[in-house]
Enzyme design. Structure first.
Site, mmCIF file in Angstrom:
data_model
loop_
_atom_site.group_PDB
_atom_site.id
_atom_site.type_symbol
_atom_site.label_atom_id
_atom_site.label_comp_id
_atom_site.label_asym_id
_atom_site.label_seq_id
_atom_site.Cartn_x
_atom_site.Cartn_y
_atom_site.Cartn_z
ATOM 1 N N ASP A 277 92.662 -3.151 -19.595
ATOM 2 C CA ASP A 277 91.391 -3.888 -19.702
ATOM 3 C C ASP A 277 91.636 -5.353 -20.062
ATOM 4 O OD1 ASP A 277 89.452 -1.882 -19.211
ATOM 5 O OD2 ASP A 277 89.617 -1.144 -21.269
ATOM 6 N N GLY B 6 87.298 0.162 -27.792
ATOM 7 C CA GLY B 6 88.477 0.169 -26.932
ATOM 8 C C GLY B 6 88.613 -1.081 -26.092
ATOM 9 N N LYS C 73 88.679 5.948 -24.693
ATOM 10 C CA LYS C 73 89.882 5.111 -24.700
ATOM 11 C C LYS C 73 90.618 5.146 -26.032
ATOM 12 C CE LYS C 73 87.948 1.914 -21.345
ATOM 13 N NZ LYS C 73 87.651 0.492 -21.041
ATOM 14 N N ASN D 250 93.579 2.993 -21.380
ATOM 15 C CA ASN D 250 92.712 3.252 -20.235
ATOM 16 C C ASN D 250 93.499 3.753 -19.025
ATOM 17 O OD1 ASN D 250 93.854 0.902 -19.300
ATOM 18 N ND2 ASN D 250 91.926 -0.177 -18.969
#
Lengths: 277, 277
Positions: free
Chosen positions: A108, A135, A71, A92
């Site tokens: 996320d 990430g 990521k 992502n």
């Protein structure tokens, strides 16, 4: 059923064995009559900078889902970043536009925050602690900041990672109180594990659960099992919890919109998903 | 159902729209409980030399099916060639060994020959003509030679392609009579279209069907429709025919063996296949 006209959405990470997304997206695409398929593609870190651009030369892909450990590296490999990806320092999701350029986004954090809000968690003015500044941790911290938390504590065994995230947050949210260096969850309303701890049976807990306030919201990114040892301990202590898969389901609607495949509700996605823990 | 542990077998070509293999292999894998999936991946010719090696860096693939227009170019991109691939000057199968090296093989010709033999065609001492000296035409010519035909006529609009194939054949089969330069099918026992003619409605026929001997075997590689205009005309003339999909089904058993997935009969494959013309 995959055939020659199916649009591929590579799901890129390494290792691929624990990937869950194909078992959610693909049944959903089938039910909706969308001719697309999420396909796991494993790439080792040393190969990523050369293989990633090559994959995007494939004629039958629209974009990709990016997961660990790529990521952060993806940020350097796309042509453009959304604000969410820039603040998180991680992507992502990657979309290939018609002109071939690649845009990176990050869902996320949005997935995590949507999930705890749906469980009644009020974030405006709250105090949150996030363990893990990679990430996914960076993304969750960025989304918590955007959601209006007043204070954010960051902990990472690699202190430089936590410090860099703190600086990015401070630059975008000057009113936010950011601290680093402690994993003590005492006094926090929202406690987040964004480390891989919980993937292996012998892993220590990422927090001293005895110091989490009963009633706090404890969230998890690990999806190896539904209730990780952290969440089991948090439930026993009287906390509210969010399992890793909740973040996954909550981030799919923005992914679908990003790829131009309409949208969905987490409940509808859950109904068709064929997940095994 | 594709998931994180599924082994991918990229089906590489361009364009991908008319690919049939995924609708044969994937139902077969599902029925046999083999956790693998054939996934179409489109690569344009200009990108092939860079994207092909990158795809083989993926951790969750075992090998690939190679189709037009990449069968000839693949010869230069693998570490080792089987004799069949070397004589054909083309690969339609690549296996990645455990040590990472790539071996190229070629099953088009074997599939074609198995198919016409199953239909009662005797090849020892026969006379055959093959139009098209690209990857698939070269492979069929090589397999006809290996099967014992006495004479082989090669025709290609690009005469250098036919000449090069004739030289490779002569080197390996010194007793074989090889000629080039004429597409006249008169007097041949086996007449093969290995050109793309028949893909488009306006295409001319690859042979003057009125000059094909009734009773000859006329075989086709085009799979755009089951009975192409060539095969319809050949049937009307009283010839035996082999449709393009027969070659496809007949070459799958050697493919499965090559990848280490057991074997199958063409009839069993046909029973589970979900093909649409």
């Amino acid at each position: 059923m995959i055939h020659g006209k199916t649009t591929l959405i590579p799901h890129i990470g390494y290792p691929t064995e624990s990937f869950k997304a194909p078992m959610i997206y693909n049944p959903w695409f089938e039910r909706q009559g969308i001719d697309a398929a999420v396909i796991p593609m494993g790439i080792k870190p040393d190969d990523y900078a050369t293989v990633f651009p090559a994959l995007f030369r494939m004629t039958n892909i629209r974009g990709a889902l990016i997961t660990m450990p790529h990521k952060v590296a993806t940020v350097e490999l796309v042509d453009e970043l959304t604000p969410a990806a820039r603040i998180a320092g991680a992507c992502n999701a990657v979309l290939r536009r018609d002109d071939g350029t690649l845009v990176g986004d990050q869902f996320d954090g949005e997935g995590f925050v949507r999930g705890i809000r749906r469980k009644g968690c009020r974030l405006e003015g709250a105090r949150a602690i996030v363990s893990g500044s990679g990430g996914v941790g960076s993304a969750i911290a960025a989304s918590l900041a955007a959601a209006g938390v007043a204070e954010l504590a960051l902990f990472d065994a690699r202190e430089t990672a936590a410090r860099a995230l703190a600086q990015r947050l401070a630059a975008h949210y000057p009113a936010l109180r950011v601290s680093i260096g402690s994993a003590d969850p005492a006094g926090f309303d929202v406690v987040v594990n964004a480390t891989p701890l919980g993937m292996q049976p012998a892993d220590p807990l990422p927090f001293d659960v005895a110091r989490i306030a009963p009633g706090a919201m404890v969230g998890e990114v690990v999806m190896k099992q539904e209730y990780t040892p952290l969440l089991q301990a948090a439930l026993a202590r009287g906390c509210k919890v969010q399992v890793g898969a909740d973040m996954l389901f909550e981030m799919i609607p923005p992914y679908l919109e990003f790829f131009g495949y309409g949208t969905a509700t987490p409940d509808a996605l859950r109904e068709v998903a064929q997940l095994r823990y």
